[in-house]
Design an enzyme around this catalytic site. Sequence first.
Site, PDB file in Angstrom:
ATOM      1  N   ASN A 116       0.956  -1.270  -0.015  1.00 36.40           N
ATOM      2  CA  ASN A 116      -0.064   0.155  -0.076  1.00 36.40           C
ATOM      3  C   ASN A 116       1.054   1.363  -0.307  1.00 36.40           C
ATOM      4  O   ASN A 116       1.810   1.365   0.600  1.00 36.40           O
ATOM      5  CB  ASN A 116      -0.792  -0.049   1.108  1.00 36.40           C
ATOM      6  CG  ASN A 116      -0.447   0.656   2.345  1.00 36.40           C
ATOM      7  OD1 ASN A 116      -0.451   1.890   2.452  1.00 36.40           O
ATOM      8  ND2 ASN A 116       0.260  -0.052   3.263  1.00 36.40           N
ATOM      9  N   PHE A 120      -1.798   8.107   4.531  1.00 34.16           N
ATOM     10  CA  PHE A 120      -2.510   8.750   5.389  1.00 34.16           C
ATOM     11  C   PHE A 120      -3.908   9.276   4.775  1.00 34.16           C
ATOM     12  O   PHE A 120      -4.280  10.576   5.167  1.00 34.16           O
ATOM     13  CB  PHE A 120      -1.860   9.666   6.276  1.00 34.16           C
ATOM     14  CG  PHE A 120      -0.905   9.132   7.191  1.00 34.16           C
ATOM     15  CD1 PHE A 120      -0.677   7.452   7.347  1.00 34.16           C
ATOM     16  CD2 PHE A 120       0.219   9.969   7.559  1.00 34.16           C
ATOM     17  CE1 PHE A 120       0.440   7.090   8.077  1.00 34.16           C
ATOM     18  CE2 PHE A 120       1.373   9.131   8.287  1.00 34.16           C
ATOM     19  CZ  PHE A 120       1.321   7.879   8.599  1.00 34.16           C
ATOM     20  N   SER A 181       5.476   5.082   8.965  1.00 33.79           N
ATOM     21  CA  SER A 181       4.938   4.684   7.595  1.00 33.79           C
ATOM     22  C   SER A 181       5.904   5.190   6.544  1.00 33.79           C
ATOM     23  O   SER A 181       6.266   6.116   6.530  1.00 33.79           O
ATOM     24  CB  SER A 181       3.429   5.308   7.463  1.00 33.79           C
ATOM     25  OG  SER A 181       3.183   5.449   6.083  1.00 33.79           O
ATOM     26  N   ASN A 183       5.008   5.982   3.663  1.00 32.21           N
ATOM     27  CA  ASN A 183       4.230   6.698   2.380  1.00 32.21           C
ATOM     28  C   ASN A 183       3.930   8.255   2.626  1.00 32.21           C
ATOM     29  O   ASN A 183       3.234   8.773   1.872  1.00 32.21           O
ATOM     30  CB  ASN A 183       2.871   6.021   2.306  1.00 32.21           C
ATOM     31  CG  ASN A 183       2.850   4.523   2.043  1.00 32.21           C
ATOM     32  OD1 ASN A 183       4.029   4.178   1.078  1.00 32.21           O
ATOM     33  ND2 ASN A 183       2.427   3.680   2.493  1.00 32.21           N
ATOM     34  N   THR A 184       4.534   8.635   3.765  1.00 26.72           N
ATOM     35  CA  THR A 184       4.605  10.092   3.896  1.00 26.72           C
ATOM     36  C   THR A 184       6.020  10.541   3.930  1.00 26.72           C
ATOM     37  O   THR A 184       6.867  10.025   4.862  1.00 26.72           O
ATOM     38  CB  THR A 184       3.950  10.644   5.410  1.00 26.72           C
ATOM     39  OG1 THR A 184       2.574  10.214   5.316  1.00 26.72           O
ATOM     40  CG2 THR A 184       4.204  12.035   5.784  1.00 26.72           C
ATOM     41  N   ASN A 244       5.533  -1.813  11.564  1.00 26.31           N
ATOM     42  CA  ASN A 244       4.562  -1.321  10.320  1.00 26.31           C
ATOM     43  C   ASN A 244       5.068  -2.060   9.352  1.00 26.31           C
ATOM     44  O   ASN A 244       5.999  -2.987   9.343  1.00 26.31           O
ATOM     45  CB  ASN A 244       5.207   0.272  10.401  1.00 26.31           C
ATOM     46  CG  ASN A 244       3.827   1.069   9.828  1.00 26.31           C
ATOM     47  OD1 ASN A 244       3.115   0.589   9.019  1.00 26.31           O
ATOM     48  ND2 ASN A 244       3.776   2.285  10.448  1.00 26.31           N
TER      49      ASN A 244
END
Length: 353
Positions: A116, A120, A181, A183-184, A244
Amino acid sequence: MYRFVFTQVLSRLDAEDIHHWTIRALRLLAVLPVAKRVLHRRLAPRDEALRVRAFGVHFPGPFGLAAGFDKNAECFEALAAFGFSHVEVGTITARPQPGNPRPRLFRLTKNRAIINRMGFNNSGARAAAARLRRPRAVPAVVGVNIGKTKVVPEERAAEDYMASARELAPLADYLVVNVSSPNTPGLRNLQAVELLRPLLASVQSVAGRTPLLVKIAPDLADGDVDAVADLAVELGLSGIIATNTTIGRPGVVSDEAGGLSGRPLKARSLEVLRRLHARVGDRLTLVSVGGVEDLDDVWERILAGATLVQGYTGMIYAGPLWASRIHRGLSRRLRRHGYRSISEVVGAADRLT
């Protein structure tokens, strides 16, 4: 039955569309209190031997749902009714944000994994707080996972996390600072102890009596895992959630960017848990997540020192009765091994070697 539906129908449809349809179905259940109560009586853990007390909170069992599924605190009651001992909502940011462009969620069915890069996506702390204030038809232990708003620069991250904590800590059974995460942009930089210390101290200052945990990445070097563990003890945090998703691709062939979860993460997640337990013992509550698929995985994590265990990707492949089956299996296994309580199993691997 679920396996047939998944392989013949669900796996052929867009993963994020299926997720949204599932959330809608659970929201529908959320407005049917009688249905929720019936499900809760049938599926929620009720064996007294499974009860867990962690950081002052009573859990009906050790196995819960990890953050990432109920991003906006929309259906945690329904999820508790399906047998999860706790539901961690989020990740929630101070401001609403759409997340990364689609497509951003990918199944790797042969690996029983998911990639993924959601970013967020959520409706923000204020909207989540309004949902958490609603009266509940069934008991639900709810953790709240907070992250950094994407547009907020790194040097103002503490203010952003504090804004979320002010809204959400009073409504949470426990609060999680997510700095792991992938993804940020820049978020994982905050795991460096020199940046993490002031961030966690700032959130602590507004969290009040709400237990505070930090969630770390599996990609940290062993020395950095030790450093975060030492910091958590120093600051008096309630616990660490490990781990995570990973930016690595162990045993997986995929060109998609994002965090990998599921079976390929199992070995590293267990390795990090064992390292943390060796470092902090029972001074912190350890919550293990990553590659958890079945009863054997949950049992192994508890033996290795986890007081609580979480899953998410496993539910995608095992279906909605997954948590209930695991808790029933834990009850049977406790009795077969002569334990009176699941708490006796936590870290028992140390005593058996």
